[in-house]
Design a protein around this motif. Sequence first.
Motif, PDB file in Angstrom:
ATOM      1  N   ALA A 235       0.830  -1.207   0.000  1.00 44.09           N
ATOM      2  CA  ALA A 235       0.000   0.000   0.000  1.00 44.09           C
ATOM      3  C   ALA A 235       0.864   1.257   0.000  1.00 44.09           C
ATOM      4  N   ASP A 236       1.968   1.221   0.716  1.00 42.57           N
ATOM      5  CA  ASP A 236       2.843   2.377   0.822  1.00 42.57           C
ATOM      6  C   ASP A 236       3.523   2.688  -0.505  1.00 42.57           C
ATOM      7  N   ARG A 237       3.824   1.646  -1.281  1.00 39.90           N
ATOM      8  CA  ARG A 237       4.607   1.850  -2.506  1.00 39.90           C
ATOM      9  C   ARG A 237       3.769   1.935  -3.777  1.00 39.90           C
ATOM     10  N   LEU A 238       2.510   1.530  -3.700  1.00 40.11           N
ATOM     11  CA  LEU A 238       1.647   1.551  -4.886  1.00 40.11           C
ATOM     12  C   LEU A 238       1.042   2.948  -5.037  1.00 40.11           C
ATOM     13  N   GLU A 239       1.557   3.686  -5.997  1.00 39.45           N
ATOM     14  CA  GLU A 239       1.093   5.058  -6.197  1.00 39.45           C
ATOM     15  C   GLU A 239      -0.285   5.105  -6.848  1.00 39.45           C
ATOM     16  N   ALA A 240      -0.520   4.210  -7.786  1.00 39.47           N
ATOM     17  CA  ALA A 240      -1.816   4.132  -8.461  1.00 39.47           C
ATOM     18  C   ALA A 240      -2.015   2.701  -8.936  1.00 39.47           C
ATOM     19  N   GLY A 241      -3.209   2.166  -8.710  1.00 38.26           N
ATOM     20  CA  GLY A 241      -3.461   0.808  -9.158  1.00 38.26           C
ATOM     21  C   GLY A 241      -4.441   0.068  -8.285  1.00 38.26           C
ATOM     22  N   ALA A 242      -4.377  -1.256  -8.379  1.00 42.12           N
ATOM     23  CA  ALA A 242      -5.281  -2.127  -7.639  1.00 42.12           C
ATOM     24  C   ALA A 242      -4.539  -3.403  -7.277  1.00 42.12           C
ATOM     25  N   VAL A 243      -5.112  -4.156  -6.355  1.00 39.22           N
ATOM     26  CA  VAL A 243      -4.502  -5.390  -5.858  1.00 39.22           C
ATOM     27  C   VAL A 243      -5.574  -6.465  -5.775  1.00 39.22           C
ATOM     28  N   PHE A 244      -5.241  -7.665  -6.266  1.00 40.17           N
ATOM     29  CA  PHE A 244      -6.140  -8.813  -6.144  1.00 40.17           C
ATOM     30  C   PHE A 244      -5.335  -9.999  -5.625  1.00 40.17           C
ATOM     31  N   MET A 245      -5.725 -10.513  -4.464  1.00 39.52           N
ATOM     32  CA  MET A 245      -5.047 -11.639  -3.845  1.00 39.52           C
ATOM     33  C   MET A 245      -6.027 -12.806  -3.728  1.00 39.52           C
ATOM     34  N   LEU A 246      -5.600 -13.981  -4.203  1.00 43.30           N
ATOM     35  CA  LEU A 246      -6.434 -15.182  -4.169  1.00 43.30           C
ATOM     36  C   LEU A 246      -5.726 -16.233  -3.320  1.00 43.30           C
ATOM     37  N   ASP A 247      -6.444 -16.791  -2.348  1.00 46.26           N
ATOM     38  CA  ASP A 247      -5.806 -17.756  -1.463  1.00 46.26           C
ATOM     39  C   ASP A 247      -6.865 -18.466  -0.629  1.00 46.26           C
ATOM     40  N   TYR A 248      -6.430 -19.504   0.098  1.00 49.00           N
ATOM     41  CA  TYR A 248      -7.370 -20.187   0.971  1.00 49.00           C
ATOM     42  C   TYR A 248      -7.297 -19.591   2.367  1.00 49.00           C
ATOM     43  N   GLY A 249      -8.446 -19.451   2.999  1.00 47.86           N
ATOM     44  CA  GLY A 249      -8.489 -18.843   4.312  1.00 47.86           C
ATOM     45  C   GLY A 249      -9.902 -18.513   4.741  1.00 47.86           C
ATOM     46  N   PHE A 250      -9.993 -17.723   5.817  1.00 44.62           N
ATOM     47  CA  PHE A 250     -11.271 -17.424   6.446  1.00 44.62           C
ATOM     48  C   PHE A 250     -11.285 -15.981   6.944  1.00 44.62           C
ATOM     49  N   PRO A 251     -12.471 -15.444   7.209  1.00 43.36           N
ATOM     50  CA  PRO A 251     -12.533 -14.201   7.971  1.00 43.36           C
ATOM     51  C   PRO A 251     -12.173 -14.502   9.433  1.00 43.36           C
ATOM     52  N   GLU A 252     -11.874 -13.462  10.175  1.00 42.51           N
ATOM     53  CA  GLU A 252     -11.311 -13.612  11.516  1.00 42.51           C
ATOM     54  C   GLU A 252     -12.178 -14.447  12.462  1.00 42.51           C
ATOM     55  N   HIS A 253     -13.485 -14.235  12.427  1.00 41.32           N
ATOM     56  CA  HIS A 253     -14.350 -14.941  13.381  1.00 41.32           C
ATOM     57  C   HIS A 253     -14.404 -16.438  13.100  1.00 41.32           C
ATOM     58  N   GLU A 254     -14.137 -16.847  11.862  1.00 41.80           N
ATOM     59  CA  GLU A 254     -14.042 -18.270  11.552  1.00 41.80           C
ATOM     60  C   GLU A 254     -12.640 -18.800  11.845  1.00 41.80           C
ATOM     61  N   TYR A 255     -11.646 -17.971  11.583  1.00 41.02           N
ATOM     62  CA  TYR A 255     -10.259 -18.403  11.773  1.00 41.02           C
ATOM     63  C   TYR A 255     -10.000 -18.765  13.234  1.00 41.02           C
TER      64      TYR A 255
END
Length: 380
Positions: A235-255
Amino acid sequence: MTNNSHPPILTTGLQAHIAKAIGDAGGWIGFDRFMALALYTPGLGYYANDSRKFGLMPTGVTTVGGAGGSDFVTAPELSPRFGQALARQLAQALQATGTSEIWEFGAGSGALALQLLEALGPLVARYTIVDVSGSLVQRQRERLAAHGGKVHWVSELPAQMRGVVVGNEVLDAMPVKLLSRLENIWHERGVVVHQERFTWADQRTELRPPLEVAGIHDYLTEIHPQAEGFVRTLADRLEAGAVFMLDYGFPEHEYYHPQRSMGTVMCHRGHLSDADALVDVGSKDITAHVNFTGIALAGQDAGLQVLGYTGQGRFLLNCGLLDGLENAGLAERAMVQKLITEHEMGELFKVIGFATNSPVQPYGGWQAMGFAQGDRTHTL
């Protein structure tokens, strides 16, 4: 927790290297340090050695221990339709953010990069791969030779960057800290050398999971300072753009559910899984599920806008995964099913998106197609 089946630690250079690191640290290292050494030690770690890691298990192969030629399969290896669908989202993001570069983290075999380059064509002026594995970079260079003019490799982030960032199964490979609650007292779990073997050892700690875990039963879990720090740096280094991350996991209340008492750390080799990270170090992958609430908060606190969060199946369907599938053969349809069905990758895998506040499209100025239906940001 000594296991007599563990091999002597000095049988490989990597094991000796880790043993020395433990000794140099006073006899104990946290699991995050152990995981980093096991996966990324130059020339020796799992992701830094020459073993083949990615690919489908050949038909009829039932042998154990990687004889099939790879350890696990990622979505791009299952079907090129994965990359084609993701490319539609990336194309929209490139246009919305006024950028023309793709940044891919941990490009693996290069399968996803090839699919994205072919699908995006002239929309991409430059495709930069950030990868620390020399052997994988060589494999990527061979696979992407036809696009050599566009593709570039770096081993670390530049001070400033513009473009759309993508990471498929990257966050799960980032080292995690292990926390264990024993007799209602929290400890950090680490690794020592005992009788020439790696052995678990706990030390009391002030560290805690982000949510209080109900109950007083013994409980093992992970926290993710490195993955969250990575998102903040991005976030600090991305001056303009977007980010998409795909992975296995859960939201915090499930984790951090009270019943998830054994944590999520898993190892992968030869298309089989086990939970013992201290055995066969360097010859198998070590991963942990992603706490997507922590990832979302890290990005948001660092100035990014959360575009959305949903299951991989819904995301790919929103991006047109099924377009033209009626003309596909049975084998291709079966692979697409694996990408979207709940009992395969469709539900366990999640997608989270972020955007910068660019002059082309300020926050809220565009709706990412992948989250147009079924967005679950409210569950984070």
